[in-house]
Structure formats: structure tokens, C-alpha cells
Enzyme design. Sequence first.
Site, PDB file in Angstrom:
ATOM      1  N   CYS A 143       0.515 -19.414   6.254  1.00 20.98           N
ATOM      2  CA  CYS A 143      -0.667 -18.650   5.818  1.00 20.98           C
ATOM      3  C   CYS A 143      -0.307 -17.302   5.208  1.00 20.98           C
ATOM      4  O   CYS A 143      -1.138 -16.665   4.564  1.00 20.98           O
ATOM      5  CB  CYS A 143      -1.626 -18.468   6.979  1.00 20.98           C
ATOM      6  SG  CYS A 143      -2.097 -20.018   7.723  1.00 20.98           S
ATOM      7  N   HIS A 191      -6.219 -12.407   6.161  1.00 22.20           N
ATOM      8  CA  HIS A 191      -6.151 -13.869   6.244  1.00 22.20           C
ATOM      9  C   HIS A 191      -7.346 -14.359   7.061  1.00 22.20           C
ATOM     10  O   HIS A 191      -7.659 -13.819   8.119  1.00 22.20           O
ATOM     11  CB  HIS A 191      -4.829 -14.283   6.910  1.00 22.20           C
ATOM     12  CG  HIS A 191      -4.773 -15.736   7.228  1.00 22.20           C
ATOM     13  ND1 HIS A 191      -5.146 -16.697   6.315  1.00 22.20           N
ATOM     14  CD2 HIS A 191      -4.404 -16.406   8.355  1.00 22.20           C
ATOM     15  CE1 HIS A 191      -5.007 -17.895   6.868  1.00 22.20           C
ATOM     16  NE2 HIS A 191      -4.562 -17.736   8.109  1.00 22.20           N
ATOM     17  N   ASN A 232     -10.157 -21.829   7.509  1.00 19.24           N
ATOM     18  CA  ASN A 232      -8.810 -21.311   7.232  1.00 19.24           C
ATOM     19  C   ASN A 232      -8.150 -22.197   6.170  1.00 19.24           C
ATOM     20  O   ASN A 232      -7.837 -23.354   6.444  1.00 19.24           O
ATOM     21  CB  ASN A 232      -8.018 -21.318   8.546  1.00 19.24           C
ATOM     22  CG  ASN A 232      -6.591 -20.838   8.372  1.00 19.24           C
ATOM     23  OD1 ASN A 232      -6.105 -20.670   7.256  1.00 19.24           O
ATOM     24  ND2 ASN A 232      -5.905 -20.631   9.482  1.00 19.24           N
TER      25      ASN A 232
HETATM   26  O1  UT7 Z   1      -3.431 -19.323  10.198  1.00 27.11           O
HETATM   27  C1  UT7 Z   1      -3.048 -19.278  11.530  1.00 27.11           C
HETATM   28  C2  UT7 Z   1      -3.757 -20.401  12.185  1.00 27.11           C
HETATM   29  N1  UT7 Z   1      -4.049 -20.323  13.556  1.00 27.11           N
HETATM   30  C3  UT7 Z   1      -4.788 -19.408  14.164  1.00 27.11           C
HETATM   31  O2  UT7 Z   1      -5.156 -18.409  13.648  1.00 27.11           O
HETATM   32  C4  UT7 Z   1      -5.171 -19.728  15.567  1.00 27.11           C
HETATM   33  C5  UT7 Z   1      -5.443 -18.524  16.384  1.00 27.11           C
HETATM   34  N2  UT7 Z   1      -6.162 -18.931  17.555  1.00 27.11           N
HETATM   35  C6  UT7 Z   1      -7.504 -19.091  17.551  1.00 27.11           C
HETATM   36  O3  UT7 Z   1      -8.155 -18.870  16.546  1.00 27.11           O
HETATM   37  C7  UT7 Z   1      -8.158 -19.480  18.833  1.00 27.11           C
HETATM   38  O4  UT7 Z   1      -7.200 -19.482  19.878  1.00 27.11           O
HETATM   39  C8  UT7 Z   1      -8.832 -20.891  18.768  1.00 27.11           C
HETATM   40  C9  UT7 Z   1     -10.079 -20.824  17.866  1.00 27.11           C
HETATM   41  C10 UT7 Z   1      -7.862 -21.910  18.234  1.00 27.11           C
HETATM   42  C11 UT7 Z   1      -9.303 -21.292  20.151  1.00 27.11           C
HETATM   43  O5  UT7 Z   1     -10.196 -20.323  20.672  1.00 27.11           O
HETATM   44  P1  UT7 Z   1      -9.989 -19.787  22.161  1.00 27.11           P
HETATM   45  O6  UT7 Z   1     -11.104 -18.862  22.436  1.00 27.11           O
HETATM   46  O7  UT7 Z   1      -8.587 -19.246  22.252  1.00 27.11           O
HETATM   47  O8  UT7 Z   1     -10.194 -21.096  22.990  1.00 27.11           O
HETATM   48  P2  UT7 Z   1      -9.173 -21.767  24.006  1.00 27.11           P
HETATM   49  O9  UT7 Z   1      -8.023 -22.380  23.289  1.00 27.11           O
HETATM   50  O10 UT7 Z   1      -8.886 -20.779  25.071  1.00 27.11           O
HETATM   51  O11 UT7 Z   1     -10.072 -22.918  24.576  1.00 27.11           O
HETATM   52  C12 UT7 Z   1     -11.251 -22.649  25.321  1.00 27.11           C
HETATM   53  C13 UT7 Z   1     -11.927 -23.968  25.654  1.00 27.11           C
HETATM   54  C14 UT7 Z   1     -10.945 -25.029  26.168  1.00 27.11           C
HETATM   55  O12 UT7 Z   1     -11.590 -25.745  27.209  1.00 27.11           O
HETATM   56  P3  UT7 Z   1     -11.223 -25.441  28.738  1.00 27.11           P
HETATM   57  O13 UT7 Z   1      -9.736 -25.702  28.836  1.00 27.11           O
HETATM   58  O14 UT7 Z   1     -11.569 -23.995  28.947  1.00 27.11           O
HETATM   59  O15 UT7 Z   1     -12.088 -26.412  29.464  1.00 27.11           O
HETATM   60  C15 UT7 Z   1     -10.771 -25.946  24.978  1.00 27.11           C
HETATM   61  O16 UT7 Z   1     -10.473 -27.263  25.342  1.00 27.11           O
HETATM   62  O17 UT7 Z   1     -12.526 -24.519  24.477  1.00 27.11           O
HETATM   63  C16 UT7 Z   1     -12.120 -25.877  24.329  1.00 27.11           C
HETATM   64  N3  UT7 Z   1     -12.078 -26.216  22.927  1.00 27.11           N
HETATM   65  C17 UT7 Z   1     -13.177 -26.650  22.262  1.00 27.11           C
HETATM   66  N4  UT7 Z   1     -14.420 -26.919  22.652  1.00 27.11           N
HETATM   67  C18 UT7 Z   1     -15.304 -27.331  21.723  1.00 27.11           C
HETATM   68  C19 UT7 Z   1     -11.045 -26.115  22.057  1.00 27.11           C
HETATM   69  N5  UT7 Z   1     -11.435 -26.494  20.825  1.00 27.11           N
HETATM   70  C20 UT7 Z   1     -12.750 -26.837  20.924  1.00 27.11           C
HETATM   71  C21 UT7 Z   1     -13.716 -27.299  20.011  1.00 27.11           C
HETATM   72  N6  UT7 Z   1     -14.962 -27.537  20.447  1.00 27.11           N
HETATM   73  N7  UT7 Z   1     -13.434 -27.507  18.706  1.00 27.11           N
END
Ligand code: UT7
Length: 327
Positions: free
Chosen positions: A113, A254, A284
Site C-alpha cells: 500500500c 492511505h 482499501n
Molecule cells: O493497507 C494495510 C491493510 N491493512 C490494514 O490496514 C488493517 C489494519 N487493521 C484494521 O483495520 C482492523 O484491525 C480490522 C478492521 C481489520 C479489524 O478491526 P478490529 O477492531 O481490530 O477487530 P478485531 O480484529 O479485533 O475483531 C473484533 C471482532 C472479532 O470477533 P471476536 O473475536 O471479538 O468474537 C472478529 O472475529 O470482530 C470480528 N470480525 C468481524 N465481525 C463482523 C472480524 N471481521 C469481521 C467482519 N464482520 N467482517
Amino acid sequence: MTFVRIMGMGYYLPKKVVTNDDLSKCVDTSDEWIRTRTGIVQRHIAANNEACSDLALQAAKQALTNANIAPEAIDLLIVATVTSDMQFPSTAAILQAKLGLRTIMAFDINAACSGFVYALDVARHFLTNGVYRYALVIGSDKLSAIVNWKDRNTCVLFGDGAGACVLGQSDTNAHCVVDGFLGADGSNPDWLCIPAGGSLQPATATTVANHLHFVSMNGREVFKVAVRRMMEAVRGVLERQKLTIADIQWIVPHQANLRIIQALADELGFPMDRMICNIDQTGNTSAASIPVALAQAEAAGRFHPGERILLVAFGGGLTWGASLIQY
Ligand code: UT7
């Protein structure tokens, strides 16, 4: 002294739009979760027969038209991408023929990215040194081709697109790319990667069965490091130019997650309404994210002469970088 002017920009987003509600029919997610955790509302998805070079072609044609530069004048072509049409040759080589450019130096940059910011700086050096007169720099990615559409952790985040700019030597500093500050740290390559298909783990029936050819991401770790590294890049370029954040009128970050953009604005003490954001519309788009947002903001007349614009990126590698533009 030779300055490096942005002569024209262009962008392309595929016609097909996929909303959060559309995705909630395929994976266990919801519009509410995606909006509140990422700021994304919809993303553009390329057609099956549209490859990375096809997206780049549309953006490049628009940039050349806006720059009023004939394709034959281009001396250097750089495409930033992680979704090259094929493993090799480079998308840049393929695009050279599609655009009808002379048989010039053409290559891809893989900085995920951060790719566009990397490419911009490489081109800036070639032009400043007087080696070349005009360069075409493109960020193009078709992430839809490499995400696992059954993995809700990743598939809701990404979209397809391309953004391009024509750079040219100039005697004045208007519309110029002034400086760039770039970095990389490969200590945790698996935080954001495609595990198989390279020389480390060539493709086998097992790698395919284990879904190792799709994007794999440790979202929480990337999130934490992203803000810190983008701060480092912004501070690096400001210090070198003897500027402070108060000298900057716009930031084009980004577009990975609205919460990351907000955290960056908070850390910098920079107003959110001066952060250019289109993540709600595009998701993204990897290397395309910054040039698309920049080209859209320019087309909308948001920038004014004399303003300073910072581009700031982070991505797989991890890589990061900031570019300073004097409008
Ligand atoms: O260009 C670089 C690309 N990457 C990035 O920039 C990624 C940077 N990271 C992020 O943007 C965030 O970490 C995410 C958007 C990927 C995730 O958000 P988060 O607030 O960090 O969520 P999390 O990974 O802590 O997950 C929270 C919960 C989990 O459930 P449990 O374990 O708490 O029961 C996930 O399984 O949300 C769940 N989850 C979802 N639920 C509904 C993860 N993805 C989804 C989804 N829909 N799509």
C-alpha cells in the site's frame, strides 16, 4: 535547480459497486460492523477480464490527457502494485505496449500500500538528476483477485482501482513533489502477506487447498504499527524540510481504515476535515488508494496554489512513507 512538477493526474474505478449489504449475503458480517470498524460503505470491483494493467491503462490515459502530454514523450514508467497481471513480466512492461509508449525503462515497485509513495520518490530522483524529462507513475491494484471471498476478516476491507500522475521537469516549484521519506521493516512479513506462490512456498495442490494464495493479515498488529510508522514518516519529511504540521494544509492518507486515519489526525493535532478521505466509497485499494484520493480531490478543486499537501502511507512489508507536495 530542477523541480519535479505533477503535470496531470487521473484515476479509474471499475464500474461494479459492491456494498456492505451485498457482502453480508456472502459472509457473516453486517453493514453496521464494517462501517463502524472501518468507515467503508462500498467498494469497486473489477470485471473478470480486467487485469491490473487494464485499470492502470484507464488512469494513465486520463493523466496524460490532463497533463497534455503525448504518450511518446514519456521517458520512464513505474507501476506500483502487488497484483501484477502475471508473476512476471511486470505490469509496467505490459502497460508500455498497451499505452504505445516508446521502448523506455518500465518497471514495477512492490511496496504494497506504500507503493505509490515509493514510486513517486524514485521517479522524482530520476527527474531531479536530469536523467529523464517526463515520468508516468501509477498505483494500480486488483485486490479482489487475491482476497478470499469467504474470509470476513479481509474480504470486507479491499477494493480495486488505479491512480496515475505524469511528472515533468520544471523551473518553478508550483505543483511540485518536494521530498519523500520512506521506510521498511521486514521483521514480521507474515503480518500482511500472501503466504504461498512465491519461491519460499511454490504453488502445490496443498497450498491451494489450504487457501495460502490469498491475502493473510494480522489486522490488530498492523493497526498498531500503522499509526506509529506514518507518524515517523510525517515527522521525517517535515524535519528535513524544516516545517511543522502547521505548515501543512492537506493530508492524503492511505485509505485502509477510517479509525487509523482519525488516530493519525489526533496524534498530529491535524483537523479531520483537512484529511482527504474516500474510503467510504472505495475501501482499501492498496497502491491505488493515495493517487485515486489525490486525483479526486484535485478534480474537485479542493487544493489552492501555495498549499502544501502531505501524502502518507503504510502497507505490507511493513513499508511506510510520506511525500510532500507544494501545490
Ligand atoms: O493497507 C494495510 C491493510 N491493512 C490494514 O490496514 C488493517 C489494519 N487493521 C484494521 O483495520 C482492523 O484491525 C480490522 C478492521 C481489520 C479489524 O478491526 P478490529 O477492531 O481490530 O477487530 P478485531 O480484529 O479485533 O475483531 C473484533 C471482532 C472479532 O470477533 P471476536 O473475536 O471479538 O468474537 C472478529 O472475529 O470482530 C470480528 N470480525 C468481524 N465481525 C463482523 C472480524 N471481521 C469481521 C467482519 N464482520 N467482517
